[in-house]
Design a protein around this motif. Structure first.
Motif, PDB file in Angstrom:
ATOM      1  N   PRO A   4     -16.176 -18.175  31.919  1.00  0.00           N
ATOM      2  CA  PRO A   4     -17.148 -18.682  30.934  1.00  0.00           C
ATOM      3  C   PRO A   4     -16.612 -19.885  30.149  1.00  0.00           C
ATOM      4  O   PRO A   4     -17.353 -20.823  29.860  1.00  0.00           O
ATOM      5  CB  PRO A   4     -17.402 -17.481  30.026  1.00  0.00           C
ATOM      6  N   LYS A   5     -15.321 -19.858  29.822  1.00  0.00           N
ATOM      7  CA  LYS A   5     -14.729 -20.960  29.059  1.00  0.00           C
ATOM      8  C   LYS A   5     -14.792 -22.262  29.854  1.00  0.00           C
ATOM      9  O   LYS A   5     -15.177 -23.308  29.327  1.00  0.00           O
ATOM     10  CB  LYS A   5     -13.279 -20.636  28.705  1.00  0.00           C
ATOM     11  N   VAL A   6     -14.412 -22.203  31.129  1.00  0.00           N
ATOM     12  CA  VAL A   6     -14.424 -23.405  31.967  1.00  0.00           C
ATOM     13  C   VAL A   6     -15.852 -23.895  32.170  1.00  0.00           C
ATOM     14  O   VAL A   6     -16.122 -25.095  32.126  1.00  0.00           O
ATOM     15  CB  VAL A   6     -13.716 -23.137  33.319  1.00  0.00           C
ATOM     16  N   LEU A   7     -16.795 -22.973  32.362  1.00  0.00           N
ATOM     17  CA  LEU A   7     -18.195 -23.358  32.518  1.00  0.00           C
ATOM     18  C   LEU A   7     -18.697 -24.065  31.257  1.00  0.00           C
ATOM     19  O   LEU A   7     -19.331 -25.124  31.333  1.00  0.00           O
ATOM     20  CB  LEU A   7     -19.053 -22.130  32.820  1.00  0.00           C
ATOM     21  N   THR A   8     -18.394 -23.503  30.092  1.00  0.00           N
ATOM     22  CA  THR A   8     -18.818 -24.115  28.826  1.00  0.00           C
ATOM     23  C   THR A   8     -18.217 -25.504  28.666  1.00  0.00           C
ATOM     24  O   THR A   8     -18.922 -26.459  28.303  1.00  0.00           O
ATOM     25  CB  THR A   8     -18.416 -23.215  27.640  1.00  0.00           C
TER      26      THR A   8
END
Length: 74
Positions: A4-8
């Motif tokens: 989720p962090k990389v996607l954000t």
């Protein structure tokens, strides 16, 4: 898998570059939607061309990798 962090981080970068737009919806639960901007849409054709090139050339690319691996093993 993308965290989720990389996607954000990626979506924020694409938004900052003007390739996607972000819409917030104050619902329960809150949600956001992303969409391609006209600039983002303009990338679809070149990306498709790159995909087609890759599909046409995969056999040659794989053969080259095999030759390089065999040469490094020798």
């Amino acid at each position: 898998m993308v965290t989720p962090k990389v996607l954000t981080e990626t979506l924020r970068s694409l938004e900052r570059d003007g390739l996607v737009s972000r819409a917030e919806f104050h619902a329960s639960p809150p949600r956001v939607e992303y969409a391609l901007t006209p600039l983002g849409v303009s990338l679809l054709e070149p990306i498709q061309a790159m995909r087609e090139w890759a599909e046409r050339n995969v056999p040659e690319l794989l053969a080259s990798r095999e030759r390089a691996a065999a040469a490094s093993d020798a």
